[in-house]
Design a protein around this motif. Structure first.
Motif, mmCIF file in Angstrom:
data_model
loop_
_atom_site.group_PDB
_atom_site.id
_atom_site.type_symbol
_atom_site.label_atom_id
_atom_site.label_comp_id
_atom_site.label_asym_id
_atom_site.label_seq_id
_atom_site.Cartn_x
_atom_site.Cartn_y
_atom_site.Cartn_z
ATOM 1 N N SER A 1 2.283 -7.453 9.446
ATOM 2 C CA SER A 1 1.096 -6.221 9.593
ATOM 3 C C SER A 1 -0.168 -6.852 9.053
ATOM 4 C CB SER A 1 1.856 -5.115 9.173
ATOM 5 O OG SER A 1 1.777 -4.873 7.815
ATOM 6 N N SER B 1 8.812 -0.779 3.334
ATOM 7 C CA SER B 1 8.086 -0.482 2.531
ATOM 8 C C SER B 1 7.748 0.522 1.754
ATOM 9 C CB SER B 1 6.896 -0.981 2.946
ATOM 10 O OG SER B 1 6.677 -2.184 3.585
ATOM 11 N N GLY C 1 6.644 -2.399 10.118
ATOM 12 C CA GLY C 1 6.050 -1.379 9.521
ATOM 13 C C GLY C 1 5.157 -0.791 10.313
ATOM 14 N N ILE C 2 4.573 -1.460 11.449
ATOM 15 C CA ILE C 2 3.516 -0.774 12.118
ATOM 16 C C ILE C 2 4.207 -0.863 13.822
ATOM 17 C CG2 ILE C 2 1.472 -1.435 10.820
ATOM 18 C CD1 ILE C 2 1.182 -3.698 12.881
ATOM 19 N N GLY D 1 1.440 2.754 10.852
ATOM 20 C CA GLY D 1 2.949 2.993 10.718
ATOM 21 C C GLY D 1 3.366 4.374 10.992
ATOM 22 N N THR D 2 3.111 5.086 9.898
ATOM 23 C CA THR D 2 2.613 6.690 9.622
ATOM 24 C C THR D 2 1.443 6.945 10.469
ATOM 25 O OG1 THR D 2 1.941 6.608 7.746
ATOM 26 C CG2 THR D 2 4.213 6.545 7.827
ATOM 27 N N GLY D 3 0.548 6.114 10.132
ATOM 28 C CA GLY D 3 -0.745 6.455 10.361
ATOM 29 C C GLY D 3 -1.612 7.272 9.327
ATOM 30 N N HIS E 1 0.833 -1.144 -0.169
ATOM 31 C CA HIS E 1 0.036 -0.078 0.186
ATOM 32 C C HIS E 1 0.884 1.276 -0.004
ATOM 33 C CE1 HIS E 1 1.099 -0.461 4.417
ATOM 34 N NE2 HIS E 1 0.718 0.767 4.336
ATOM 35 N N LYS E 2 1.960 1.084 0.332
ATOM 36 C CA LYS E 2 3.017 2.329 0.210
ATOM 37 C C LYS E 2 3.435 2.747 -0.960
ATOM 38 C CE LYS E 2 3.930 2.506 4.712
ATOM 39 N NZ LYS E 2 3.734 3.602 5.580
ATOM 40 N N ASP F 1 1.682 -6.157 2.481
ATOM 41 C CA ASP F 1 2.548 -6.466 1.788
ATOM 42 C C ASP F 1 2.916 -7.990 1.767
ATOM 43 O OD1 ASP F 1 3.786 -6.913 4.302
ATOM 44 O OD2 ASP F 1 5.615 -5.845 3.821
ATOM 45 N N THR G 1 -2.498 5.823 6.301
ATOM 46 C CA THR G 1 -3.594 5.266 5.681
ATOM 47 C C THR G 1 -4.854 5.262 6.454
ATOM 48 O OG1 THR G 1 -1.946 3.754 4.677
ATOM 49 C CG2 THR G 1 -4.312 3.180 4.397
HETATM 50 C C1 LIG Z 1 4.163 -3.538 5.922
HETATM 51 C C2 LIG Z 1 3.598 -2.272 6.563
HETATM 52 N N1 LIG Z 1 2.357 -2.432 6.990
HETATM 53 C C3 LIG Z 1 1.466 -1.258 7.479
HETATM 54 C C4 LIG Z 1 2.111 -0.109 7.498
HETATM 55 C C5 LIG Z 1 1.268 1.228 8.185
HETATM 56 O O1 LIG Z 1 0.924 1.784 7.145
HETATM 57 P P1 LIG Z 1 0.775 3.387 7.338
HETATM 58 O O2 LIG Z 1 2.146 3.850 7.578
HETATM 59 O O3 LIG Z 1 -0.181 4.034 6.365
HETATM 60 O O4 LIG Z 1 0.447 3.714 8.710
HETATM 61 C C6 LIG Z 1 3.492 -0.176 7.065
HETATM 62 C C7 LIG Z 1 3.977 1.239 7.119
HETATM 63 O O5 LIG Z 1 5.226 1.557 6.951
HETATM 64 C C8 LIG Z 1 4.070 -1.129 6.432
HETATM 65 O O6 LIG Z 1 5.271 -0.817 6.139
#
Ligand SMILES: Cc1ncc(COP(=O)(O)O)c(C=O)c1O
Length: 375
Positions: A300, A105, A255-256, A204-206, A74-75, A330, A208
């Motif tokens: 994640s 990611s 990632g999270i 992760g960033t929040g 989704h990144k 992912d 999404t």
């Molecule tokens: C594998 C994976 N899942 C989920 C997320 C969370 O996504 P978001 O950054 O939009 O919160 C990330 C973020 O880096 C990620 O790398």
């Protein structure tokens, strides 16, 4: 010349009202923007429904297949959004590098875009990042800088050193995403499942979850957002206490979960948070991979599906029907030597085995029996 001059006037050179202090890369910027909006635009991804047993009649579980994006997560959408935001803000200079702090990611997706656009790219990653992810970045022409300290601090330094731009996903993700438009993850999801009740995904960033929540409010959808949070992430307490200063060790689920509450995480957009044991995340990931839903996920996604199961269980307890969606963030092949390797898991002190029958059983029968030690 007047005796009292403002600071701006003092800095001005006579006759330079139109001075171009900043290089005029407008042609290059426009080309890049057009490509990101055109042939390089993120793709609309499919949705897989995981059929639920009859004990859960009236409840539906969907997984949006973001791992099918061209750069595998989704990144891809975030990389496009951050690049557009930086280009439109005049922050990128032709020939100068983009630098990112990422667990992998985001860096893979940015490396993908930077290669297509001819922009040099540096990823500052935690030195624990999965080998496959680091290889994916270098295979896409990016440079990897593994560090043991704070990746954000190092990324700033690398950007200074090479005269590049630090993209800073943890600050800009939430504002770079276009949540008003009718293109993106939330509009796609709500077009496919208009009466969706819950969107469940780790932060992760929040970026999404924030963009989905904002889009839902903007369009008048009743959709609510739940963030399942891994062990040792600061987000749960930051959200619960509305305290942005909370810190923790940082999560084990790539990632999270973050050691601090990042600026891009907007607690007021989150309706519910659930703490998830790492063992439960990994078990859910493994059960999904072994199933026949064509879902081979990273950890994640395991956290997300576990969170979705908890939301479904809550709905059932309240005698309600409804629809819950999460994301295939992912793919499994990024974690062959980590979360899919039993020896590696043992070294990390993660024992997923007690959770496996719980998840398998739930998806087969609808019964929920957590392992003794977690009840
Ligand atoms: C594998 C994976 N899942 C989920 C997320 C969370 O996504 P978001 O950054 O939009 O919160 C990330 C973020 O880096 C990620 O790398």
């Amino acid at each position: 010349m007047t005796l009292v001059e403002s600071a701006t006037e003092q800095r001005r050179v006579e006759g330079d009202d139109e001075s171009d202090v900043y290089p005029d890369d407008r042609g290059w910027v426009i080309d890049c923007v057009q490509r990101i909006r055109g042939d390089l635009a993120p793709e609309e991804t499919a949705i897989t429904e995981i059929p639920l047993p009859s004990k859960l009649t009236g409840l539906r579980l969907y997984v949006k297949r973001e791992a099918d994006q061209p750069s595998g997560s989704h990144k891809h959408r975030l990389a496009a959004a951050l690049l557009l935001h930086a280009l439109a803000s005049g922050w990128l200079v032709k020939g100068r590098p983009v630098v990112e702090a990422s667990s992998g990611s985001t860096a893979i997706s940015e490396a993908w875009y930077c290669r297509k656009l001819g922009i040099p790219f540096y990823a500052v990653v935690p030195d624990t990042t999965a080998t496959e992810k680091k290889k994916a970045i270098t295979d896409l022409g990016g440079n990897v800088v593994p560090v043991s300290g704070d990746i954000v601090t190092y990324a700033r330094r690398v950007a200074d050193r090479f005269g590049g731009h630090f993209m800073d996903q943890f600050t800009y993700a939430e504002r770079a995403y276009d949540w008003r438009g009718d293109e993106g993850l939330a509009p796609e999801l709500l077009r496919a499942v208009p009466d969706l009740d819950w969107f469940v995904m780790g932060a992760g960033t929040g970026g999404t979850t924030t963009s989905v929540a904002r889009h839902a409010r903007y369009t008048g959808s009743g959709l609510k957002v739940c963030v399942p949070d891994p062990e040792h992430s600061a987000y749960f307490d930051g959200w619960f206490w509305r305290d942005p200063t909370v810190t923790d060790k940082g999560s084990h689920i790539e990632g999270i979960g973050r050691p601090r509450v990042e600026p891009s995480f907007v607690p007021t957009t989150v309706n519910r948070m659930i703490r998830v044991h790492d063992a439960a995340s990994v078990a859910t990931m493994r059960v999904l991979a072994a199933g026949d839903w064509n879902i081979a996920p990273g950890p994640s996604t395991g956290t997300g599906v576990f969170g979705a199961i908890r939301v479904l269980l809550g709905m059932r307890e309240q005698g309600r029907t409804g629809k819950v969606a999460t994301v295939l963030c992912d793919p499994a092949d990024r974690y062959t030597h980590e979360y899919y390797d039993d020896d590696w898991l043992k070294e990390q002190g993660i024992d997923h085995r007690p959770w496996m029958p719980t998840i398998e059983n739930f998806l087969r029968t609808g019964d929920w029996t957590p392992p003794e030690t977690f009840r």
